[in-house]
Design a protein around this motif. Sequence first.
Motif, PDB file in Angstrom:
ATOM      1  N   ARG A  44      19.796  13.261 -42.191  1.00 43.94           N
ATOM      2  CA  ARG A  44      19.620  12.578 -40.913  1.00 43.94           C
ATOM      3  C   ARG A  44      18.732  11.344 -41.119  1.00 43.94           C
ATOM      4  O   ARG A  44      17.728  11.397 -41.830  1.00 43.94           O
ATOM      5  N   GLU A  45      19.122  10.279 -40.463  1.00 42.18           N
ATOM      6  CA  GLU A  45      18.441   8.987 -40.639  1.00 42.18           C
ATOM      7  C   GLU A  45      17.929   8.479 -39.300  1.00 42.18           C
ATOM      8  O   GLU A  45      18.656   8.508 -38.301  1.00 42.18           O
ATOM      9  N   LEU A  46      16.691   8.013 -39.278  1.00 45.96           N
ATOM     10  CA  LEU A  46      16.153   7.363 -38.087  1.00 45.96           C
ATOM     11  C   LEU A  46      16.749   5.956 -38.020  1.00 45.96           C
ATOM     12  O   LEU A  46      16.522   5.143 -38.909  1.00 45.96           O
ATOM     13  N   VAL A  47      17.475   5.685 -36.963  1.00 43.57           N
ATOM     14  CA  VAL A  47      18.165   4.407 -36.819  1.00 43.57           C
ATOM     15  C   VAL A  47      17.283   3.387 -36.114  1.00 43.57           C
ATOM     16  O   VAL A  47      17.154   2.249 -36.558  1.00 43.57           O
ATOM     17  N   ALA A  48      16.705   3.790 -34.996  1.00 45.92           N
ATOM     18  CA  ALA A  48      15.902   2.861 -34.207  1.00 45.92           C
ATOM     19  C   ALA A  48      14.968   3.640 -33.302  1.00 45.92           C
ATOM     20  O   ALA A  48      15.266   4.778 -32.923  1.00 45.92           O
ATOM     21  N   SER A  49      13.857   3.026 -32.983  1.00 44.83           N
ATOM     22  CA  SER A  49      12.913   3.651 -32.076  1.00 44.83           C
ATOM     23  C   SER A  49      12.339   2.599 -31.133  1.00 44.83           C
ATOM     24  O   SER A  49      12.314   1.402 -31.446  1.00 44.83           O
ATOM     25  N   ILE A  50      11.873   3.075 -29.976  1.00 40.84           N
ATOM     26  CA  ILE A  50      11.279   2.180 -28.994  1.00 40.84           C
ATOM     27  C   ILE A  50      10.136   2.901 -28.303  1.00 40.84           C
ATOM     28  O   ILE A  50      10.275   4.062 -27.902  1.00 40.84           O
ATOM     29  N   LYS A  63      19.384  -3.525 -38.941  1.00 40.88           N
ATOM     30  CA  LYS A  63      18.668  -4.687 -38.423  1.00 40.88           C
ATOM     31  C   LYS A  63      19.606  -5.867 -38.247  1.00 40.88           C
ATOM     32  O   LYS A  63      20.425  -6.167 -39.108  1.00 40.88           O
ATOM     33  N   GLY A  64      19.487  -6.511 -37.102  1.00 40.48           N
ATOM     34  CA  GLY A  64      20.327  -7.658 -36.809  1.00 40.48           C
ATOM     35  C   GLY A  64      21.670  -7.300 -36.201  1.00 40.48           C
ATOM     36  O   GLY A  64      22.379  -8.178 -35.719  1.00 40.48           O
ATOM     37  N   ARG A  65      22.022  -6.018 -36.212  1.00 42.64           N
ATOM     38  CA  ARG A  65      23.308  -5.587 -35.644  1.00 42.64           C
ATOM     39  C   ARG A  65      23.122  -4.658 -34.449  1.00 42.64           C
ATOM     40  O   ARG A  65      23.915  -4.689 -33.511  1.00 42.64           O
ATOM     41  N   PHE A  66      22.093  -3.846 -34.480  1.00 49.12           N
ATOM     42  CA  PHE A  66      21.847  -2.875 -33.409  1.00 49.12           C
ATOM     43  C   PHE A  66      20.644  -3.319 -32.583  1.00 49.12           C
ATOM     44  O   PHE A  66      19.686  -3.877 -33.106  1.00 49.12           O
ATOM     45  N   THR A  67      20.698  -3.018 -31.295  1.00 48.76           N
ATOM     46  CA  THR A  67      19.576  -3.304 -30.410  1.00 48.76           C
ATOM     47  C   THR A  67      19.277  -2.072 -29.566  1.00 48.76           C
ATOM     48  O   THR A  67      20.157  -1.578 -28.861  1.00 48.76           O
ATOM     49  N   ILE A  68      18.041  -1.611 -29.641  1.00 46.51           N
ATOM     50  CA  ILE A  68      17.606  -0.476 -28.830  1.00 46.51           C
ATOM     51  C   ILE A  68      16.875  -1.009 -27.606  1.00 46.51           C
ATOM     52  O   ILE A  68      16.142  -2.002 -27.693  1.00 46.51           O
TER      53      ILE A  68
END
Length: 121
Positions: A44-50, A63-68
Amino acid sequence: VQLQASGGGLVQAGGSLRVSCAVSGSVDSVASMNWYRQSPGKQRELVASISSGGTTNYADSVKGRFTISRDNAKNTMYLQMNSLKPEDTAVYSCNAKIQLSHFTRKLYDYWGQGTLVTVSS
């Protein structure tokens, strides 16, 4: 308290998709919110956090492709995925650190069910 993920599906490489994660139930506040993903045979991979204040972090691979983003009024988190690649294919799961009581201030870890994102080449 439940987390409900939605929005997965099948998309062609180069396409876009948005997944959502909504927190329901009685909560005092939602601290950090996170998207994880796992594909067969991989960890399991952490993709993004906010954070609650909007500070974001991304895995180098997205980075540069996904936006949280998040809507604190709705206790909902989003992941906008653009320029999708076949290697983005995975089950995407949401996670949130939630404070249930204003008095204890303890954070509890909650997970939503996964939503499958499949990117065809």
